[in-house]
Design a protein around this motif. Structure first.
Motif, short mmCIF file in Angstrom:
data_model
loop_
_atom_site.label_atom_id
_atom_site.label_comp_id
_atom_site.label_asym_id
_atom_site.label_seq_id
_atom_site.Cartn_x
_atom_site.Cartn_y
_atom_site.Cartn_z
N ARG A 139 -2.87 16.58 -12.77
CA ARG A 139 -2.59 16.05 -11.43
C ARG A 139 -3.53 14.89 -11.08
N ASP A 140 -4.84 15.06 -11.36
CA ASP A 140 -5.81 14.00 -11.08
C ASP A 140 -5.55 12.77 -11.95
N ARG A 141 -5.15 12.99 -13.20
CA ARG A 141 -4.84 11.87 -14.09
C ARG A 141 -3.68 11.04 -13.55
N ASP A 142 -2.63 11.72 -13.11
CA ASP A 142 -1.46 11.02 -12.57
C ASP A 142 -1.81 10.26 -11.28
N LEU A 143 -2.68 10.86 -10.46
CA LEU A 143 -3.09 10.20 -9.23
C LEU A 143 -3.87 8.91 -9.54
N TRP A 144 -4.77 8.97 -10.51
CA TRP A 144 -5.54 7.78 -10.86
C TRP A 144 -4.67 6.72 -11.53
N LEU A 145 -3.62 7.13 -12.20
CA LEU A 145 -2.69 6.15 -12.76
C LEU A 145 -2.00 5.38 -11.65
N VAL A 146 -1.55 6.09 -10.62
CA VAL A 146 -0.90 5.44 -9.48
C VAL A 146 -1.89 4.52 -8.77
N LEU A 147 -3.13 4.98 -8.59
CA LEU A 147 -4.14 4.15 -7.93
C LEU A 147 -4.45 2.90 -8.73
N SER A 148 -4.47 3.01 -10.05
CA SER A 148 -4.72 1.84 -10.90
C SER A 148 -3.62 0.81 -10.73
N ILE A 149 -2.37 1.27 -10.66
CA ILE A 149 -1.24 0.35 -10.47
C ILE A 149 -1.32 -0.30 -9.09
N VAL A 150 -1.69 0.46 -8.07
CA VAL A 150 -1.81 -0.08 -6.71
C VAL A 150 -2.92 -1.13 -6.66
N ILE A 151 -4.07 -0.86 -7.27
CA ILE A 151 -5.18 -1.81 -7.26
C ILE A 151 -4.80 -3.08 -8.01
N TYR A 152 -4.12 -2.93 -9.12
CA TYR A 152 -3.65 -4.10 -9.89
C TYR A 152 -2.69 -4.95 -9.05
N SER A 153 -1.77 -4.28 -8.34
CA SER A 153 -0.81 -5.01 -7.50
C SER A 153 -1.52 -5.70 -6.33
N LEU A 154 -2.48 -5.00 -5.71
CA LEU A 154 -3.22 -5.60 -4.59
C LEU A 154 -4.01 -6.82 -5.03
N ASN A 155 -4.52 -6.79 -6.26
CA ASN A 155 -5.24 -7.92 -6.81
C ASN A 155 -4.33 -9.16 -6.88
N ILE A 156 -3.08 -8.97 -7.29
CA ILE A 156 -2.13 -10.08 -7.37
C ILE A 156 -1.76 -10.57 -5.97
N ILE A 157 -1.49 -9.63 -5.07
CA ILE A 157 -1.11 -9.99 -3.70
C ILE A 157 -2.25 -10.73 -3.00
N ASP A 158 -3.48 -10.25 -3.19
CA ASP A 158 -4.64 -10.90 -2.56
C ASP A 158 -4.78 -12.35 -3.03
N ALA A 159 -4.64 -12.58 -4.33
CA ALA A 159 -4.76 -13.94 -4.86
C ALA A 159 -3.67 -14.85 -4.29
N ASN A 160 -2.44 -14.34 -4.19
CA ASN A 160 -1.33 -15.12 -3.67
C ASN A 160 -1.52 -15.45 -2.20
N VAL A 161 -1.85 -14.45 -1.39
CA VAL A 161 -2.02 -14.66 0.05
C VAL A 161 -3.22 -15.57 0.33
N ASP A 162 -4.30 -15.38 -0.42
CA ASP A 162 -5.49 -16.20 -0.22
C ASP A 162 -5.19 -17.67 -0.52
N ALA A 163 -4.41 -17.93 -1.57
CA ALA A 163 -4.03 -19.31 -1.88
C ALA A 163 -3.16 -19.90 -0.78
N HIS A 164 -2.29 -19.09 -0.16
CA HIS A 164 -1.48 -19.57 0.97
C HIS A 164 -2.38 -19.92 2.16
N LEU A 165 -3.31 -19.03 2.47
CA LEU A 165 -4.16 -19.21 3.66
C LEU A 165 -5.08 -20.41 3.51
N LYS A 166 -5.47 -20.74 2.29
CA LYS A 166 -6.36 -21.88 2.09
C LYS A 166 -5.69 -23.19 2.47
#
Length: 201
Positions: A139-166
């Motif tokens: 159960r903990d392994r599956d939860l950390w897998l989902v969190l890893s995917i979320v963090i990876y996605s947020l990293n992409i979204i942050d870079a995109n939004v930050d470039a727009h805001l600049k």
């Protein structure tokens, strides 16, 4: 009749290209003339319409690279730490899951030579404990897998939004004015008056 009118105005005009280019290059002009009320040119602001997609692509290829592209260097260690920590937690839980699963399967097959059996007559963990630990780490392994995917996605979204805001206009000539407003109704010929909120940007 009293009312509050919000007026906002901003004029932007692209400079013509000095040389003949194809339609794609022409549509992606990077120079923008910022003009004020009197239609006089105030300054030239460089806009790169492909910057947000580039930043997102770089972050997708290597997390943190989009933040470096945006010159937000302080975000890169945060991205690496969050993603690295989540991947480490996933790996640690997966290894423990495999340990307990292997021991549980061997117990079910009748073997008592697993690492949780102990040296005495009584095992350190019985079959029920092995099953519970196996399920917990899964159960903990599956939860950390989902969190890893979320963090990876947020990293992409942050870079995109930050470039727009600049590329937003952060000119110092931003103003807010509250003044009387008077207008004549073209149909009834009655005056319409009130207060106007004027925003310059």
């Amino acid at each position: 009749m009293f009312f509050l009118a919000a007026v906002s105005y901003s004029q932007e005009e692209e400079t013509p290209e000095e040389k003949t280019t194809d339609s794609i290059s022409n549509a992606l002009s990077t120079d923008v003339l910022v003009m004020d009320d009197s239609l006089s040119v105030k300054k030239i602001r460089n806009i790169n319409p492909l910057a947000p997609s580039k930043a997102a692509f770089y972050s997708a290829v290597l997390p943190g690279l989009g933040q470096i592209y945006n010159k937000r260097y302080w975000k890169t260690p945060i991205v690496w730490g969050a993603l690295g920590g989540s991947v480490y937690a996933y790996t640690w839980n997966n290894d423990n899951y495999k340990r307990f699963r292997t021991a549980f399967k061997r117990r079910q097959a009748g073997f008592t030579d697993d690492e949780f059996n102990g040296e005495g007559i009584f095992p350190l963990l019985d079959d029920g404990d092995l099953e519970n630990q196996q399920e917990r780490f899964q159960r903990d392994r599956d939860l950390w897998l989902v969190l890893s995917i979320v963090i990876y996605s947020l990293n992409i979204i942050d870079a995109n939004v930050d470039a727009h805001l600049k590329q937003f206009n952060i000119d110092n000539d931003l103003s807010l004015d509250f003044e009387p407003y008077l207008d004549l109704n073209a149909v009834t010929n009655n005056p319409t008056y009130g207060m106007a909120l004027t925003i310059k940007f």
